[in-house]
Structure formats: structure tokens, C-alpha cells
Design an enzyme around this catalytic site. Sequence first.
Site, mmCIF file in Angstrom:
data_model
loop_
_atom_site.group_PDB
_atom_site.id
_atom_site.type_symbol
_atom_site.label_atom_id
_atom_site.label_comp_id
_atom_site.label_asym_id
_atom_site.label_seq_id
_atom_site.Cartn_x
_atom_site.Cartn_y
_atom_site.Cartn_z
ATOM 1 N N LYS A 69 0.802 -1.221 0.000
ATOM 2 C CA LYS A 69 0.000 0.000 0.000
ATOM 3 C C LYS A 69 0.833 1.268 0.000
ATOM 4 O O LYS A 69 0.301 2.358 -0.215
ATOM 5 C CB LYS A 69 -0.911 0.027 1.227
ATOM 6 C CG LYS A 69 -1.859 -1.134 1.316
ATOM 7 C CD LYS A 69 -2.800 -1.166 0.138
ATOM 8 C CE LYS A 69 -3.527 -2.466 0.008
ATOM 9 N NZ LYS A 69 -4.835 -2.482 0.577
HETATM 10 C C1 LIG Z 1 -0.817 -7.852 2.653
HETATM 11 C C2 LIG Z 1 -2.019 -7.724 1.785
HETATM 12 N N1 LIG Z 1 -2.203 -8.616 0.812
HETATM 13 C C3 LIG Z 1 -3.279 -8.558 0.010
HETATM 14 C C4 LIG Z 1 -4.240 -7.592 0.177
HETATM 15 C C5 LIG Z 1 -5.414 -7.569 -0.750
HETATM 16 O O1 LIG Z 1 -5.261 -6.550 -1.719
HETATM 17 P P1 LIG Z 1 -6.537 -5.980 -2.458
HETATM 18 O O2 LIG Z 1 -7.416 -5.403 -1.420
HETATM 19 O O3 LIG Z 1 -5.998 -4.947 -3.392
HETATM 20 O O4 LIG Z 1 -7.177 -7.125 -3.161
HETATM 21 C C6 LIG Z 1 -4.082 -6.638 1.185
HETATM 22 C C7 LIG Z 1 -5.062 -5.557 1.421
HETATM 23 O O5 LIG Z 1 -5.340 -4.776 0.629
HETATM 24 C C8 LIG Z 1 -2.928 -6.685 1.984
HETATM 25 O O6 LIG Z 1 -2.710 -5.772 2.920
HETATM 26 N N1 LIG Z 2 -6.579 -5.034 2.649
HETATM 27 C C1 LIG Z 2 -6.789 -3.643 2.819
HETATM 28 C C2 LIG Z 2 -8.257 -3.338 2.778
HETATM 29 C C3 LIG Z 2 -8.496 -2.046 2.117
HETATM 30 O O1 LIG Z 2 -8.081 -2.120 0.807
HETATM 31 P P1 LIG Z 2 -7.935 -0.858 -0.142
HETATM 32 O O2 LIG Z 2 -6.935 -1.258 -1.159
HETATM 33 O O3 LIG Z 2 -9.266 -0.604 -0.689
HETATM 34 O O4 LIG Z 2 -7.468 0.296 0.673
HETATM 35 C C4 LIG Z 2 -6.064 -3.174 4.064
HETATM 36 O O5 LIG Z 2 -5.015 -3.707 4.343
HETATM 37 O O6 LIG Z 2 -6.516 -2.278 4.743
#
Ligand SMILES: Cc1ncc(COP(=O)(O)O)c(C=O)c1O
Ligand SMILES: N[C@@H](CCOP(=O)(O)O)C(=O)O
Length: 430
Positions: free
Chosen positions: A107
Site C-alpha cells: 500500500k
Molecule cells: C498484505 C495484503 N495482501 C493482500 C491484500 C489484498 O489486496 P486488495 O485489497 O488490493 O485485493 C491486502 C489488502 O489490501 C494486503 O494488505
Molecule cells: N486489505 C486492505 C483493505 C483495504 O483495501 P484498499 O486497497 O481498498 O485500501 C487493508 O489492508 O486495509
Amino acid sequence: MIYYSLNKNSENTSFKDAVVKGLAPDKGLYFPESITPLPKSFFDNIDNLSYSEIAFEAIKQFVSPEIPENVLKTIVEETLSFDFPVVQLNDNISTLELFHGPTMAFKDVGARFMARCLGYFNKENTNEVTVLVATSGDTGGAVANGFLGVKGVNVVILYPSGKVSDIQEMQLTTLGQNIKALEVDGTFDDCQAMVKTAFLDESLTSKMQLTSANSINVARWLPQLFYFMFAYKQLHNKHENIVFSVPSGNFGNVCAGMMAQQLGLPIKHFIASNNENNVVTRYLQSETYEPKPSVQTISNAMDVGAPSNFIRIQEIYKNNFEGLKENLSSYSFSDNETREAMLEIFNDCNYVADPHGAVGYLGSKAYLKENPNAHCVFLETAHPTKFLDVVEEVIKEKQPLPEQIQSVMGGKKVAISIATYEDLKGFLLN
Ligand SMILES: Cc1ncc(COP(=O)(O)O)c(C=O)c1O
Ligand SMILES: N[C@@H](CCOP(=O)(O)O)C(=O)O
């Protein structure tokens, strides 16, 4: 770039407005009006381009003309100040490490990019912006870090009580300054629903400028497409048939990969690797989209019952189920399978994976059974030490703590407990 609402009931808007609003007035997610593929020469020449140059070319059409090119260059360079290495684990499987940023999860790129865009748009604006974020673990920490001290921006993070790891909780509750944490008696989906309700509540929006730093926001979501290009740069001379296995929860990341593909990146196929929160796995089997309340797993950041971004995926494929199935497979795995995979990766490949990456590894293996000629790249979306208890218990080995993790250990948790939307509203108004 013009953006339209996927609920098709709001006016089209600019990149700037889409970023500042987050969600369209009709509660729809914004989507770019057009996607112009990059020229073939861009991909042919990718070996000679730096990560910043790749990112600049890839994102330019989505942010112009509101972000001038010279500003965009600086934003991209500042955002990408760490590495994105691919590590090959065996002949058919590699992993793309997306955890080298300040909060050690993927992120960081989106949060840093969005913070800089908002900072640029806010330069001449004296009104404060409140950034609301729902997190299942990693977004909260990345946004807290990315927006810490940004002038004119207040960040409010909602996280599900008892459902994030200790380190994730420290990353989002200990920074202070313009970052506030709300500990919600509920699930991530409850947090996300409260955030979306706040955007539609005129008694709030008439008093404050609210935006989102979840993948709802195009400035948080779109930069994630860089990862797929960075992996391609590292792998295309060694492997054909590159397939990405994306550990998925809210489906922003795999959807960003599909945007990279729309830009012309030669990706053979995507795998959405799920834990037991498997609404999309079930959809691809049955063509019935049936969100369910989320269940708690050891890959907690993927504990999402109603993924926000699935509607963007449907838009890319124009709701063509067969077209989507040709490009996307999805598998779901239990916690026991995830633990076994972590151990297998450790014993067979001498690599320590976190539970989310391990789900991605399992998705790669499942796909390779039917498609042995593919080269699968699973995204290692967070550093294993963010899930220290599970990782050390499974591999039975102590892990050294990276500097980024040590720096939040021992901080003082400050969080306000809330349970309902009215609690959130009361907090925001006060
Ligand atoms: C470590 C990790 N892997 C995978 C995901 C899943 O990603 P997305 O929400 O983009 O599908 C998240 C949260 O977003 C995460 O923090
Ligand atoms: N897995 C995410 C959930 C939020 O996902 P986002 O990509 O819409 O911000 C988290 O770790 O908070």
C-alpha cells in the site's frame, strides 16, 4: 482525464475532483473514460527505462492535465524511493516483493502517490480535507505514514478491533499529529460501509471536505499498476507466458494489474488468490455474485466479504463473464493450507513468506497444474514480520525485525472505540 461514476448517476469529473471527492455523489467508484495503450516501443525499450520513467509514462494519461508533467515527475520519483525486486523460487514460480517501503506492505506506493497529489491540489486551498480510511490491516498504516504531517489534511482510520496484527495496529495508532485511529467493534466490511455512508451524508459533507484513501480513490488505486510493469521489466527476457497471482481482498491490486494489461503490458493471465473470503472464486464457478459476511483468517488483510473493486473489474470486461474467465482464474485456500504453504516455501525454497504471499503461492501452484508452461509470479504483498506470531509459529525460527518495524514497536497506542455510524459521525463533527 475525465472520470465517470460506475453507478452512472453522477456528472463526469476531472482527475482532481475524483481525487478530492474520492467517491462520486451517487456512491459509485470513479473510472477513467478512456485507456490509450502505450506504444509497443515502450515495452520493447523497457530494459532501458528506470522505474520512475516507466511509472511516469504509465500514469501520465490518467492524471493530466491537472498534474503538470514536471510535477508528476517529482511525485513519481519521491513515491518510488525503494526497490521492487523479483525473487525466483523455482523454474515456474517467482515472487515480486512489494514490501520494501516504509510500512512494509504494497500500500505504500498508492498512499505516497495520493498524498502528494492531494498535497499539490491543496497547495492554494485553505480548506482542510479529512481523509477517511477503512483498513483490514495494511492500508491504514501506509496512509498514516504517507499522510503524516501533510498540511491541511486530517486522516481518520477505521480498523476492526482485534482483527489486525499487533504490528499493523501499532503502525496505525501510534503516530499522532494529523492521524486519528478509530477502533471499530465490527469487521472490515463494517468499517468500509461506514466510510461510504459518510460520503453520502449531507449533514457531514456540508460541513467538511471528505475524501477516501482506500482504493476507492483513483489516486490510491491506479499507481498499483506500476508493480506489474516492474515485474515484467525484470522477467521478460527470462520467461514467456507471465501470469500474476495476486493475493486478493478488496480486489484493487488485481484490478490495477488489469489496467496495466489494458495499457498493453503482455500479461498472459491473472489469478485472484483468496483466503476463505472467496466471493470472486465462487462467482467464477457459478456466475452468481454473492457477497457474504467476512470470516477471520491468518491472512487478515484479505478478510473482505464485499470487495469494492469488483465493479471496476466488471467494467473492464464490460460485464462479459466469458471474457473475464479467459483472463482471470481464482482459487480459495484455508488457513491450514496457508500454513502448510508457508512451511513448504521455507523448506523447499529457503524463503520466508507472509500468510498473504503464501495464499498467492498456492494460487500459482493450482494454476500451474493445468498450465505447466506458465511462469507464475505471486505478489508478496507484505513483509513476513508484520505477522510475526503466525510466521514464527509455522517456520519455528525467530525472525530479525527490519528497521521499519522496529521503529513502531513500543509506541503508545491511541485509538477511540466506536461501534456505529452515529459514533463515527459524532467523532467527525466534534
Ligand atoms: C498484505 C495484503 N495482501 C493482500 C491484500 C489484498 O489486496 P486488495 O485489497 O488490493 O485485493 C491486502 C489488502 O489490501 C494486503 O494488505
Ligand atoms: N486489505 C486492505 C483493505 C483495504 O483495501 P484498499 O486497497 O481498498 O485500501 C487493508 O489492508 O486495509
